[in-house]
Design an enzyme around this catalytic site. Structure first.
Site, PDB file in Angstrom:
ATOM      1  N   ASN A 147       0.871  -1.185   0.000  1.00 37.22           N
ATOM      2  CA  ASN A 147       0.000   0.000   0.000  1.00 37.22           C
ATOM      3  C   ASN A 147       0.909   1.236   0.000  1.00 37.22           C
ATOM      4  OD1 ASN A 147      -1.844   2.008   0.479  1.00 37.22           O
ATOM      5  ND2 ASN A 147      -2.338   1.380   2.577  1.00 37.22           N
ATOM      6  N   LYS A 152       0.109   4.228  -0.368  1.00 33.03           N
ATOM      7  CA  LYS A 152      -0.558   5.436   0.150  1.00 33.03           C
ATOM      8  C   LYS A 152      -0.338   6.611  -0.825  1.00 33.03           C
ATOM      9  CE  LYS A 152      -0.218   3.464   4.679  1.00 33.03           C
ATOM     10  NZ  LYS A 152      -0.243   3.622   6.117  1.00 33.03           N
ATOM     11  N   HIS A 184      -9.824   1.518   4.661  1.00 33.50           N
ATOM     12  CA  HIS A 184      -8.573   1.731   5.393  1.00 33.50           C
ATOM     13  C   HIS A 184      -8.826   2.767   6.497  1.00 33.50           C
ATOM     14  CE1 HIS A 184      -4.490   2.865   6.362  1.00 33.50           C
ATOM     15  NE2 HIS A 184      -4.088   1.750   5.762  1.00 33.50           N
ATOM     16  N   GLU A 233      -7.137   5.162   7.500  1.00 32.92           N
ATOM     17  CA  GLU A 233      -6.822   6.550   7.103  1.00 32.92           C
ATOM     18  C   GLU A 233      -7.987   7.181   6.338  1.00 32.92           C
ATOM     19  OE1 GLU A 233      -3.021   5.798   5.269  1.00 32.92           O
ATOM     20  OE2 GLU A 233      -2.170   5.378   7.243  1.00 32.92           O
ATOM     21  N   GLU A 243      -5.964  -4.531  10.664  1.00 27.45           N
ATOM     22  CA  GLU A 243      -4.952  -3.489  10.819  1.00 27.45           C
ATOM     23  C   GLU A 243      -5.267  -2.667  12.070  1.00 27.45           C
ATOM     24  OE1 GLU A 243      -2.657  -2.404   7.021  1.00 27.45           O
ATOM     25  OE2 GLU A 243      -4.394  -1.110   7.166  1.00 27.45           O
ATOM     26  N   GLY A 275       2.046   2.550  10.692  1.00 26.82           N
ATOM     27  CA  GLY A 275       3.035   3.606  10.436  1.00 26.82           C
ATOM     28  C   GLY A 275       3.821   4.046  11.655  1.00 26.82           C
ATOM     29  N   SER A 297       2.835  -1.852  10.703  1.00 26.33           N
ATOM     30  CA  SER A 297       4.264  -1.916  11.039  1.00 26.33           C
ATOM     31  C   SER A 297       4.921  -3.244  10.651  1.00 26.33           C
ATOM     32  CB  SER A 297       4.490  -1.641  12.524  1.00 26.33           C
ATOM     33  OG  SER A 297       4.094  -0.332  12.859  1.00 26.33           O
TER      34      SER A 297
HETATM   35  P1  PGA Z   1       2.434   0.482   7.771  1.00 30.57           P
HETATM   36  O1  PGA Z   1       1.015   0.737   7.100  1.00 30.57           O
HETATM   37  O2  PGA Z   1       2.967  -0.803   7.207  1.00 30.57           O
HETATM   38  O3  PGA Z   1       3.263   1.676   7.395  1.00 30.57           O
HETATM   39  O4  PGA Z   1       2.216   0.373   9.242  1.00 30.57           O
HETATM   40  C1  PGA Z   1       0.115  -0.312   6.857  1.00 30.57           C
HETATM   41  C2  PGA Z   1      -1.146   0.208   6.224  1.00 30.57           C
HETATM   42  O5  PGA Z   1      -1.556   1.335   6.555  1.00 30.57           O
HETATM   43  O6  PGA Z   1      -1.758  -0.457   5.386  1.00 30.57           O
END
Ligand code: PGA
Length: 232
Positions: A8, A10, A92, A94, A161, A167, A197
């Site tokens: 992903n 982003k 997601h 976000e 998640e 992140g 992560s």
């Molecule tokens: P990350 O993000 O691996 O940076 O923690 C995962 C995600 O948001 O899908």
């Protein structure tokens, strides 16, 4: 069954030039036969990537729930299908947080993605506050019930998640993730992947405990991290 490893990206990288450079570097690598590797770049890079010969399937990070019409700024699942997208990330955290996507909107999006013949990667997970209050299972249970209302869970991939793990270099303890995996399986029998992560050091732990794959953000933009995971 192959492991589903989803990158992903982003809202990265910053330019077409950088995006193509990254995709070309990744494409030169071998991918394990045990892995189905998917790259989900920002919409605007999808077309170029679909023209480059690579070992990857292409996915999107979001889409609208109407097929076409007066919805300024939106992109539909039908359009993504016509670009050969195999997966779309839906719900997601976000998007739930920054764009106020409700379970009802997510349900409409999942329906439209399934109807257009794409597999949605349906994200669920609790916030830190909800975790501290002991609400993890009730939050995830509701997200799944409401998100999948009227839909066949088998047509989706569910990504667990935990919001607090995204992140932050703060992955969910594998034993805790395993408990949630069993809980999700009782609620919806389908492929379940883990995200939050993930890096090349911890990736295998989640697969060994029964997750069918991984959803990877930050590490998916670094060749030295993601290529070993694609070759797990
Ligand atoms: P990350 O993000 O691996 O940076 O923690 C995962 C995600 O948001 O899908």
């Amino acid at each position: 069954m192959k492991y589903l490893i989803v990158a992903n990206w982003k809202c990265n990288p910053k330019s077409k030039k950088l995006a193509e450079k990254l995709f070309n570097i990744f494409s030169k690598n071998e991918i394990s036969k045990k892995v189905e590797a998917v790259i989900c770049p920002p919409f605007i890079y999808l077309y170029n990537f679909s023209l480059i010969s690579s070992p990857f399937k292409i996915g999107a990070q979001n889409c609208f729930y109407k097929d076409f019409g007066p919805y300024t700024g939106e992109i539909s699942s039908l359009m993504l299908k016509s670009f050969n997208c195999k997966y779309v990330i839906i719900g997601h955290s976000e998007r739930r947080i920054n764009f106020k996507e409700s379970d009802d909107i997510i349900n409409k999006k999942l329906k439209s993605v399934i109807e257009s013949g794409i597999t949605p990667i349906f994200c669920v997970g609790e916030s830190l506050k909800e975790k501290k209050e002991g609400k993890t299972k009730s939050v995830i249970g509701k997200q799944i019930r409401d998100g999948l209302k009227g839909l066949n869970p088998k047509k989706t991939v569910i990504a667990y998640e935990p919001v607090w793990a995204i992140g932050k270099n703060n992955p969910c303890k594998p034993s805790d993730a395993k408990e949630i995996l069993s809980f999700i399986l009782k609620t919806a029998k389908t492929k379940i992947i883990y995200g939050g992560s993930v890096n090349k050091k911890n990736a295998k732990e989640y697969l060994n405990m029964g997750f069918n794959g991984l959803l990877i953000g930050g590490a998916s933009l670094k060749e030295e991290e993601i290529i070993p995971i694609f070759n797990i």
